[in-house]
Design an enzyme around this catalytic site. Sequence first.
Site, mmCIF file in Angstrom:
data_model
loop_
_atom_site.group_PDB
_atom_site.id
_atom_site.type_symbol
_atom_site.label_atom_id
_atom_site.label_comp_id
_atom_site.label_asym_id
_atom_site.label_seq_id
_atom_site.Cartn_x
_atom_site.Cartn_y
_atom_site.Cartn_z
ATOM 1 N N GLY A 31 -8.229 -2.670 6.716
ATOM 2 C CA GLY A 31 -9.261 -2.567 5.707
ATOM 3 C C GLY A 31 -9.007 -1.674 4.286
ATOM 4 N N HIS A 34 -6.426 -3.285 -1.153
ATOM 5 C CA HIS A 34 -6.234 -2.897 -2.454
ATOM 6 C C HIS A 34 -4.919 -4.225 -2.685
ATOM 7 C CE1 HIS A 34 -2.589 -1.053 -0.916
ATOM 8 N NE2 HIS A 34 -3.623 -0.134 -0.129
ATOM 9 N N HIS A 37 -2.285 -4.657 -0.368
ATOM 10 C CA HIS A 37 -2.349 -5.955 0.650
ATOM 11 C C HIS A 37 -2.569 -7.140 0.102
ATOM 12 C CE1 HIS A 37 -4.694 -2.083 2.198
ATOM 13 N NE2 HIS A 37 -3.995 -2.260 3.233
ATOM 14 N N ASP A 150 4.975 1.756 4.076
ATOM 15 C CA ASP A 150 5.403 2.364 5.250
ATOM 16 C C ASP A 150 6.510 1.936 5.827
ATOM 17 O OD1 ASP A 150 2.533 3.483 5.841
ATOM 18 O OD2 ASP A 150 1.880 1.449 5.090
ATOM 19 N N GLN A 153 7.453 2.719 9.675
ATOM 20 C CA GLN A 153 6.516 1.587 10.264
ATOM 21 C C GLN A 153 7.025 0.225 10.497
ATOM 22 O OE1 GLN A 153 1.788 1.227 10.372
ATOM 23 N NE2 GLN A 153 2.603 -0.478 8.666
ATOM 24 N N MET A 184 0.111 2.440 -4.311
ATOM 25 C CA MET A 184 -1.231 2.058 -3.785
ATOM 26 C C MET A 184 -1.413 2.545 -2.449
ATOM 27 S SD MET A 184 -2.260 -1.394 -5.898
ATOM 28 C CE MET A 184 -2.033 -1.499 -7.709
HETATM 29 O O1 PAF Z 1 -0.163 -0.434 7.850
HETATM 30 C C1 PAF Z 1 -1.568 -0.311 8.589
HETATM 31 O O2 PAF Z 1 -2.467 -0.618 7.906
HETATM 32 C C2 PAF Z 1 -1.550 -0.192 9.938
HETATM 33 O O3 PAF Z 1 -0.733 0.583 10.628
HETATM 34 C C3 PAF Z 1 -1.537 -1.480 10.786
HETATM 35 C C4 PAF Z 1 -0.113 -1.953 10.839
HETATM 36 C C5 PAF Z 1 -2.519 -2.480 10.405
HETATM 37 C C6 PAF Z 1 -1.694 -1.084 12.187
HETATM 38 O O4 PAF Z 1 -2.839 -0.611 12.518
#
Ligand code: PAF
Length: 281
Positions: A31, A34, A37, A150, A153, A184
């Site tokens: 959530g 911005h 996303h 990220d 990630q 952002m």
């Molecule tokens: O990048 C994010 O917003 C979070 O780490 C994700 C990938 C939704 C996992 O909770």
Amino acid sequence: MHTYKTQKDLELYLDSMRENGKNIALVPTMGGLHDGHLSLVDKAKSLAEIVIVSIFVNPTQFARGEDFDDYPNTFESDKLLLQSKNVDALFLPSKEEIYPHGTLSDYKVGAIGQILCGAFRPSHFDGVAQVVKRFFEIVKPNYAVFGEKDFQQLLIIQSLVKNLNLNLKIESMPTQREKDGLAMSTRNQYLSDLDRERAPHFYRVLCDVRDSILIENSLTDAKKDAIKRLSQNFEVEYLEVLDANNLTQIETKTKEIIIISAIRFGGTRLIDNVVFRRMNV
Ligand code: PAF
């Protein structure tokens, strides 16, 4: 836009879509949406007929003392933004729905989760991998889309898919930036007016490191100089210049390079990176 709160209801919908031969793309979020996303949603729409966005603030990726309880909740505006993008379904699970058997995880990210952000947030990436794996189990998407801001990630999720031999493709989108260059991020909302004015300095310094390496200045000097400049305004957690394919040390022949950093100031933690290619090595 359909909204589903349970795995069962979402699965019924997704099964019927699959029976009609539709591909599914998933954009997992916490959530606080911005334009970054929304660029992931656009990418998802270009890949598949059905786009699912999940909003779930995953407790297992926050350590005690982090901002789990204060994580920005902008649900009403998130919903409008997703509707305006014609997202097909919003998945809004509860913690019990995601972790029906408790939050212990059987998947360990390993060494790549212990460096950079992982050195400062030791359990973070195990929590991210746990929730993303669970979303893949529930949604069984053909594609899932993540942001390059990220970056660590993203690589961890790519290796999760490879390690577990999952049948889906991970796609990514470049970092979206404010006009002044600031990446952002949902957490930018935490910045005071003064800190917001200072924040773009972060990205400028990372770009300067890139430019300095591109004109073949010493990498060690470029890094040292950047840390010195950043330290005038921020507390630098780390700044590294690494191989962008696997976050290992670069060698003379490494072409794809990432400058990756995390800083703290005024109680806010920001991450950013710049990826570039060296041509003449
Ligand atoms: O990048 C994010 O917003 C979070 O780490 C994700 C990938 C939704 C996992 O909770």
